[in-house]
Design a protein around this motif. Structure first.
Motif, PDB file in Angstrom:
ATOM      1  N   PHE A  67      45.811  -1.650  43.976  1.00 26.96           N
ATOM      2  CA  PHE A  67      44.924  -0.632  43.417  1.00 26.96           C
ATOM      3  C   PHE A  67      43.934  -1.251  42.425  1.00 26.96           C
ATOM      4  CE2 PHE A  67      44.150   2.157  39.745  1.00 26.96           C
ATOM      5  CZ  PHE A  67      43.400   3.164  40.356  1.00 26.96           C
ATOM      6  N   HIS A  68      44.437  -2.100  41.551  1.00 23.22           N
ATOM      7  CA  HIS A  68      43.562  -2.701  40.543  1.00 23.22           C
ATOM      8  C   HIS A  68      42.622  -3.725  41.162  1.00 23.22           C
ATOM      9  CE1 HIS A  68      45.142  -0.899  36.834  1.00 23.22           C
ATOM     10  NE2 HIS A  68      46.279  -0.830  37.486  1.00 23.22           N
ATOM     11  N   LYS A  71      39.864  -1.782  42.706  1.00 20.88           N
ATOM     12  CA  LYS A  71      38.949  -1.246  41.694  1.00 20.88           C
ATOM     13  C   LYS A  71      38.039  -2.341  41.144  1.00 20.88           C
ATOM     14  CE  LYS A  71      39.054   2.472  38.351  1.00 20.88           C
ATOM     15  NZ  LYS A  71      39.912   3.452  37.643  1.00 20.88           N
ATOM     16  N   ASP A  82      41.081   0.800  32.355  1.00 20.97           N
ATOM     17  CA  ASP A  82      41.663   0.570  33.681  1.00 20.97           C
ATOM     18  C   ASP A  82      42.813  -0.425  33.742  1.00 20.97           C
ATOM     19  OD1 ASP A  82      39.790   2.336  34.687  1.00 20.97           O
ATOM     20  OD2 ASP A  82      38.321   0.755  35.107  1.00 20.97           O
ATOM     21  N   SER A  89      52.528   2.430  34.600  1.00 15.83           N
ATOM     22  CA  SER A  89      51.808   1.401  35.356  1.00 15.83           C
ATOM     23  C   SER A  89      52.321   0.017  35.000  1.00 15.83           C
ATOM     24  CB  SER A  89      50.304   1.495  35.071  1.00 15.83           C
ATOM     25  OG  SER A  89      49.760   2.681  35.587  1.00 15.83           O
ATOM     26  N   ILE A 127      46.009  12.956  38.187  1.00 12.32           N
ATOM     27  CA  ILE A 127      45.410  12.230  39.304  1.00 12.32           C
ATOM     28  C   ILE A 127      44.023  12.802  39.564  1.00 12.32           C
ATOM     29  CG2 ILE A 127      45.753  11.376  41.646  1.00 12.32           C
ATOM     30  CD1 ILE A 127      48.647  12.335  41.472  1.00 12.32           C
ATOM     31  N   SER A 133      43.221   9.247  48.550  1.00 12.40           N
ATOM     32  CA  SER A 133      42.728   8.151  47.714  1.00 12.40           C
ATOM     33  C   SER A 133      43.845   7.154  47.403  1.00 12.40           C
ATOM     34  CB  SER A 133      42.153   8.707  46.408  1.00 12.40           C
ATOM     35  OG  SER A 133      43.183   9.207  45.576  1.00 12.40           O
ATOM     36  N   ASP A 135      44.392   5.852  44.568  1.00  7.20           N
ATOM     37  CA  ASP A 135      44.976   6.238  43.281  1.00  7.20           C
ATOM     38  C   ASP A 135      46.098   7.258  43.478  1.00  7.20           C
ATOM     39  OD1 ASP A 135      45.277   6.282  40.491  1.00  7.20           O
ATOM     40  OD2 ASP A 135      43.966   8.021  40.311  1.00  7.20           O
ATOM     41  N   ARG A 138      49.070   5.297  44.696  1.00  7.18           N
ATOM     42  CA  ARG A 138      49.540   4.468  43.606  1.00  7.18           C
ATOM     43  C   ARG A 138      50.314   5.283  42.579  1.00  7.18           C
ATOM     44  NH1 ARG A 138      48.752   4.666  38.239  1.00  7.18           N
ATOM     45  NH2 ARG A 138      46.992   5.956  38.808  1.00  7.18           N
ATOM     46  N   TYR A 139      49.805   6.448  42.238  1.00  8.72           N
ATOM     47  CA  TYR A 139      50.429   7.299  41.223  1.00  8.72           C
ATOM     48  C   TYR A 139      51.839   7.694  41.627  1.00  8.72           C
ATOM     49  CZ  TYR A 139      50.813  11.020  37.718  1.00  8.72           C
ATOM     50  OH  TYR A 139      51.214  11.809  36.666  1.00  8.72           O
TER      51      TYR A 139
END
Length: 238
Positions: A67-68, A71, A82, A89, A127, A133, A135, A138-139
């Protein structure tokens, strides 16, 4: 017209509390966790049990890193907002360390951090973009996956906290808070929501404005940790 058709199938909007996007992953994760834990407990030998949990934890960590990385690739990564420094996280990144070494002192800290920390996040998800998405995945992978890890450790490896574990976890949390205060000061950030409450609805909305909600949370942490410890205490006593 294509935009209307797209939104009929893909729900790229902030996830609302109680919506299908909120409830569905929780139900799926409960079922997945029950099946995973029971299968590992009764069908795997110890080596397979260890490997299964470690691979699962590495998958959680991989999703966070992916995810990171994604981004960053988009070119608008902001270190003030972020970085994976929010508690869940951060735990999502480092959880393979616990599943590799399975050190008891790590379990003592992580159990209360994970159960206490993910509870609010699962009940009131923050979210911005829903399914499908990255995210969104990931969440839920982080918050629900971490819960599966600590329950796996409890039911498969028979790891149990002690009363002193409550206070060890609390002290470790204070160290984390101090570190986040310093980082927030340096980066002009709001990690762990120490400078402002999250934009979406959360349980912090009931605890007053800044800095009072921080004071209230600090007061409630030990009672919350004791509540998490209670089932283990009752089981041991029985």
């Amino acid at each position: 017209m294509s935009f209307i058709i797209y939104n009929a199938f893909f729900l790229l909007e902030r996830v609302a509390i109680g919506s299908f996007q909120h409830v569905f992953p929780i139900v799926i994760s409960i079922l997945l966790g029950i099946v995973f834990i029971n299968f590992a407990k009764h069908k795997f030998n110890r080596t397979q049990q260890n490997n299964a949990l470690h691979v699962f934890a590495c998958l959680i960590s991989f999703i966070v890193i992916l995810f990171h990385a994604h981004k960053i690739s988009l070119g608008h990564y902001n270190i003030s907002t972020d970085l994976p420094l929010y508690l869940c996280s951060l735990l999502g990144v480092i959880i393979p360390i616990f599943t590799y070494y399975r050190a008891y002192w790590m379990y003592e800290v992580l159990l209360f951090w994970i159960v206490g920390g993910t509870l609010q996040a699962v009940i009131t998800p923050d979210i911005e973009l829903g399914f499908p998405s990255l995210d969104y995945f990931r969440y839920w992978a982080v918050h629900l996956g971490l819960l599966i890890v600590v329950f796996y450790a409890a039911f498969v490896f028979n790891m149990r906290p002690k009363l002193k574990s409550v206070f060890k976890s609390f002290i470790a949390l204070q160290i984390y808070v101090i570190i986040m205060i310093v980082i927030n000061k340096l980066l002009k950030a709001n990690y762990f929501y120490l400078n402002a409450k999250p934009e979406s609805a959360s349980i912090l909305d009931y605890f007053g404005d800044w800095p009072w909600y921080i004071v209230v949370v600090q007061i409630l942490v030990i009672p919350l940790f004791l509540l998490i410890y209670l089932p283990f205490y009752l089981t041991r006593k029985k």
